[in-house]
Design a protein around this motif. Structure first.
Motif, short mmCIF file in Angstrom:
data_model
loop_
_atom_site.label_atom_id
_atom_site.label_comp_id
_atom_site.label_asym_id
_atom_site.label_seq_id
_atom_site.Cartn_x
_atom_site.Cartn_y
_atom_site.Cartn_z
N ALA A 9 74.14 86.37 6.95
CA ALA A 9 75.16 87.12 6.20
C ALA A 9 74.99 87.11 4.69
N ALA A 10 73.88 86.55 4.20
CA ALA A 10 73.65 86.53 2.74
C ALA A 10 73.05 87.86 2.28
N ARG A 11 72.89 87.99 0.95
CA ARG A 11 72.37 89.26 0.39
C ARG A 11 70.99 89.61 0.93
N PHE A 13 70.33 90.05 3.70
CA PHE A 13 70.53 91.03 4.78
C PHE A 13 70.09 92.42 4.30
N ARG A 14 70.20 92.67 2.99
CA ARG A 14 69.78 94.01 2.49
C ARG A 14 68.31 94.28 2.81
N PRO A 15 67.38 93.42 2.35
CA PRO A 15 65.97 93.70 2.70
C PRO A 15 65.69 93.61 4.19
N ALA A 32 69.41 77.34 6.33
CA ALA A 32 70.85 77.04 6.33
C ALA A 32 71.35 77.19 4.89
N PHE A 33 72.63 77.49 4.75
CA PHE A 33 73.21 77.76 3.42
C PHE A 33 73.87 76.52 2.86
N PRO A 34 73.73 76.23 1.59
CA PRO A 34 72.90 76.89 0.59
C PRO A 34 71.51 76.28 0.59
N PRO A 35 70.46 77.09 0.59
CA PRO A 35 69.11 76.58 0.77
C PRO A 35 68.68 75.57 -0.28
N ARG A 36 69.22 75.70 -1.51
CA ARG A 36 68.78 74.75 -2.55
C ARG A 36 69.20 73.33 -2.19
N VAL A 37 70.22 73.19 -1.30
CA VAL A 37 70.68 71.87 -0.86
C VAL A 37 70.08 71.52 0.49
N GLY A 49 66.50 78.77 -5.80
CA GLY A 49 67.12 78.27 -4.57
C GLY A 49 67.96 79.32 -3.86
N THR A 50 67.86 80.57 -4.28
CA THR A 50 68.69 81.63 -3.69
C THR A 50 67.89 82.48 -2.70
N VAL A 51 68.60 83.15 -1.80
CA VAL A 51 68.00 84.15 -0.93
C VAL A 51 68.59 85.51 -1.32
N PRO A 52 67.80 86.58 -1.18
CA PRO A 52 66.48 86.60 -0.55
C PRO A 52 65.39 86.02 -1.44
N ALA A 53 64.31 85.58 -0.72
CA ALA A 53 63.00 85.46 -1.36
C ALA A 53 62.09 86.26 -0.45
N THR A 62 62.94 88.23 -5.69
CA THR A 62 64.17 87.49 -5.36
C THR A 62 65.45 88.31 -5.59
N GLU A 63 65.32 89.60 -5.84
CA GLU A 63 66.50 90.46 -6.05
C GLU A 63 66.62 91.44 -4.88
N SER A 64 67.73 91.38 -4.18
CA SER A 64 67.86 92.14 -2.93
C SER A 64 67.73 93.66 -3.12
N ALA A 65 68.35 94.21 -4.15
CA ALA A 65 68.29 95.67 -4.34
C ALA A 65 66.87 96.08 -4.73
N GLY A 99 75.83 98.49 -5.92
CA GLY A 99 76.12 97.67 -4.73
C GLY A 99 76.04 96.19 -5.04
N GLU A 100 75.07 95.79 -5.84
CA GLU A 100 74.92 94.37 -6.16
C GLU A 100 75.72 93.99 -7.43
N ALA A 101 75.40 94.69 -8.53
CA ALA A 101 75.95 94.25 -9.82
C ALA A 101 77.47 94.44 -9.92
N GLY A 164 76.33 99.09 1.52
CA GLY A 164 76.72 98.64 2.87
C GLY A 164 76.80 97.13 2.96
N TYR A 165 75.87 96.43 2.32
CA TYR A 165 75.95 94.96 2.38
C TYR A 165 77.21 94.45 1.66
N ALA A 166 77.55 95.08 0.54
CA ALA A 166 78.78 94.66 -0.17
C ALA A 166 80.00 94.85 0.74
N1 GSH Z 1 71.27 89.11 -7.45
C1 GSH Z 1 70.64 88.38 -6.37
C2 GSH Z 1 71.59 87.26 -5.95
C3 GSH Z 1 70.98 86.28 -4.96
C4 GSH Z 1 72.00 85.22 -4.54
O1 GSH Z 1 72.77 84.68 -5.38
N2 GSH Z 1 72.02 84.89 -3.24
C5 GSH Z 1 72.99 83.96 -2.70
C6 GSH Z 1 73.26 84.30 -1.24
S1 GSH Z 1 74.22 85.75 -1.03
C7 GSH Z 1 72.43 82.54 -2.69
O2 GSH Z 1 71.32 82.33 -2.25
N3 GSH Z 1 73.23 81.57 -3.13
C8 GSH Z 1 72.86 80.19 -3.03
C9 GSH Z 1 73.04 79.45 -4.32
O3 GSH Z 1 73.56 80.03 -5.28
O4 GSH Z 1 72.65 78.29 -4.35
C10 GSH Z 1 70.34 89.35 -5.21
O5 GSH Z 1 70.91 90.45 -5.17
O6 GSH Z 1 69.49 89.05 -4.37
#
Ligand code: GSH
Length: 224
Positions: A9-11, A13-15, A32-37, A49-53, A62-65, A99-101, A164-166
């Motif tokens: 269910a994270a962003r 999902f767009r890609p 598992a969320f949050p991946p950095r942990v 540490g964010t998804v997508p990668a 690393t930017e979904s859009a 959609g993202e910003a 749609g993801y938003a």
């Molecule tokens: N602007 C980025 C944002 C990426 C982002 O913040 N992803 C969230 C998931 S929806 C995340 O991984 N958060 C984990 C964290 O902040 O540690 C995008 O559109 O991909």
């Protein structure tokens, strides 16, 4: 092989949705969320540490859009991308990023201050304000979606995936009943798409196979 790092269910999902619409092969790596942990090794893939990668040969994104735009262009030509010589090129880029910003950002404030923070750090006022902020921005889509079935170019594009993801995230947050009617109908249409359904199935199957909870991130559960 292209690899997409994703949390349920994270962003990302767009890609994932874009890959399924394009029917481009990929490997889905669930975290598992949050991946950095939960997965410190992931920091070597994405130091944020964010998804997508997303990895495609030497390409790292690393930017979904932006990944959606990249996929539609690199694996096109595809009707999912609007070309510079089309009248709706500007509208396409605008809605892709809107959609993202504009639509996803306020929801992250709601998630954080309503669900993620510990009880003493929660800020009900901030959550309530940004919930209203989101719904206010969403209103701008109503008149457009009253006139047309997609955001631009007379067809379904990556801009619809971005928006749609938003809407998916807002639905998880319980905001769907407050969507303006044309937006609610648009969201219902998007969910009917084969590409959207295939993305949901792929997410679920990969999460099960890889032993990752299929419940949307703890951020989205009211008990977090
Ligand atoms: N602007 C980025 C944002 C990426 C982002 O913040 N992803 C969230 C998931 S929806 C995340 O991984 N958060 C984990 C964290 O902040 O540690 C995008 O559109 O991909």
């Amino acid at each position: 092989m292209r690899v997409l790092y994703h949390c349920v269910a994270a962003r990302s999902f767009r890609p994932l949705w874009a890959l399924e619409e394009l029917r481009v092969d990929y490997r889905l790596k669930m975290l598992a969320f949050p991946p950095r942990v939960t997965d410190r090794d992931f920091l070597s893939i994405n130091p944020l540490g964010t998804v997508p990668a997303f990895i495609d040969g030497d390409v790292r994104m690393t930017e979904s859009a932006a990944i959606c735009h990249y996929l539609g262009t690199a694996y096109g030509p595809s009707p999912l991308v609007v070309d510079p010589d089309e009248p709706d090129f500007g509208a396409f880029l605008n809605w892709l990023h809107f959609g993202e910003a504009t639509l996803t950002f306020p929801q992250t404030i709601v998630l954080r201050y309503e669900r993620f923070e510990t009880a003493e750090r929660r800020l009900p006022q901030a959550a309530a304000d940004y919930r209203r902020w989101f719904l206010g921005r969403l209103k701008t889509l109503g008149p457009i979606l009253e006139r047309q079935s997609t955001m631009c170019a007379g067809r379904f594009t990556m801009a619809d995936i971005s928006i749609g993801y938003a809407l998916l995230l807002a639905d998880y947050l319980g905001l769907e009943p407050e969507f303006p009617e044309p937006v609610r109908l648009y969201w219902a249409r998007l969910k009917e798409r084969d590409g959207f359904r295939r993305a949901c199935v792929a997410e679920l199957a990969a999460a099960r196979e890889q032993g990752v909870s299929t419940v949307p991130s703890p951020l989205l559960s009211t008990s977090a």
